[in-house]
Design an enzyme around this catalytic site. Sequence first.
Site, short mmCIF file in Angstrom:
data_model
loop_
_atom_site.label_atom_id
_atom_site.label_comp_id
_atom_site.label_asym_id
_atom_site.label_seq_id
_atom_site.Cartn_x
_atom_site.Cartn_y
_atom_site.Cartn_z
N SER A 148 41.27 53.94 20.52
CA SER A 148 41.53 52.89 19.52
C SER A 148 40.59 51.74 19.80
O SER A 148 40.06 51.62 20.91
CB SER A 148 42.98 52.41 19.69
OG SER A 148 43.18 51.16 19.03
N TYR A 161 50.56 49.21 23.99
CA TYR A 161 49.65 50.09 23.24
C TYR A 161 48.22 49.95 23.77
O TYR A 161 47.53 50.95 24.02
CB TYR A 161 49.71 49.72 21.76
CG TYR A 161 48.99 50.64 20.82
CD1 TYR A 161 47.62 50.47 20.56
CD2 TYR A 161 49.65 51.67 20.17
CE1 TYR A 161 46.95 51.31 19.68
CE2 TYR A 161 48.98 52.50 19.28
CZ TYR A 161 47.64 52.32 19.05
OH TYR A 161 46.97 53.15 18.17
C1 GCO Z 1 48.33 46.82 15.58
C2 GCO Z 1 47.92 48.19 15.12
C3 GCO Z 1 46.74 48.75 15.92
C4 GCO Z 1 46.28 49.99 15.20
C5 GCO Z 1 45.13 50.69 15.75
C6 GCO Z 1 43.85 49.95 15.76
O1 GCO Z 1 49.53 46.60 15.78
O2 GCO Z 1 47.42 45.97 15.70
O3 GCO Z 1 49.01 49.10 15.22
O4 GCO Z 1 47.15 49.00 17.25
O5 GCO Z 1 47.34 50.90 15.21
O6 GCO Z 1 45.41 51.13 17.05
O7 GCO Z 1 42.91 50.86 16.27
#
Ligand code: GCO
Length: 257
Positions: A148, A161
Amino acid sequence: MAGNNPLFDLTGRIALVTGSSQGIGLALARGLGQAGASLVLNGRDEGKLAAAADRLRGEGLRVSTAAFDVTQGAAAEQAIARVEAEVGPIGILVNNAGIQRRSPLEEMSETQWREVIETNLTSAFIVTRQVAPRMIARRAGKIINTCSVMSEVCRPTTGNYAAAKGGLKMLTRAMATEWARHNLQINGIGPGYFETELTKPLMENPKFNDWICARTPAGRWGKLEELVGAAVFLASPASNYVNGQIIYVDGGLLAAI
Ligand code: GCO
């Protein structure tokens, strides 16, 4: 088919894509299938998985399913053995399974942390440790990890994340470091902002939508089909000397301050 250029032809290859009953995983599976691969879709919900498989079969693609929890080692071991026995040798593995549990770090529960790390990072280790030894024995394999832009940058409420996706970037490099000598190529794709079930609430938030469109040099969200080219490249002979790289498909987001 990718213009019938053998460099991008996946005919005869079997691609397992985790987390592929919807969103990015389904789009990547469709693109690999259109380039000739036979597909194995994965998800935990057997109903959603069957519906996705029917959709792709209706588009003329060869599709099997493997419903298992990618965070559970025993389930992965059983599922991969079954796929290899009943479908055939997995030549392409896409570790795509991922979830979001947004929260300010100081309010984040241990469960929110663990769920994201387990699904978005540990699952790649769990599934790949079942597939890679078979690829090593065959001295051929393509592994693509769905990273990501959050493998590089972060925004408030996505600490779990970003930590997972940053770890997945480094796991990609670790896999390449250890397995390139066995003719395995392990790389990542780093999406920017695409409309998926995970990001739908963000896209429907006018303030966030305006911010992302201003923050992204392309001035817009990505379309899921715009991720397919990088996946076909990394799954095909065209990338036989590419290893440990993350291809960011982000409309220029990471290039700009
Ligand atoms: C957020 C999004 C991001 C996207 C993606 C970007 O909350 O900013 O969910 O995390 O999902 O990963 O690449």
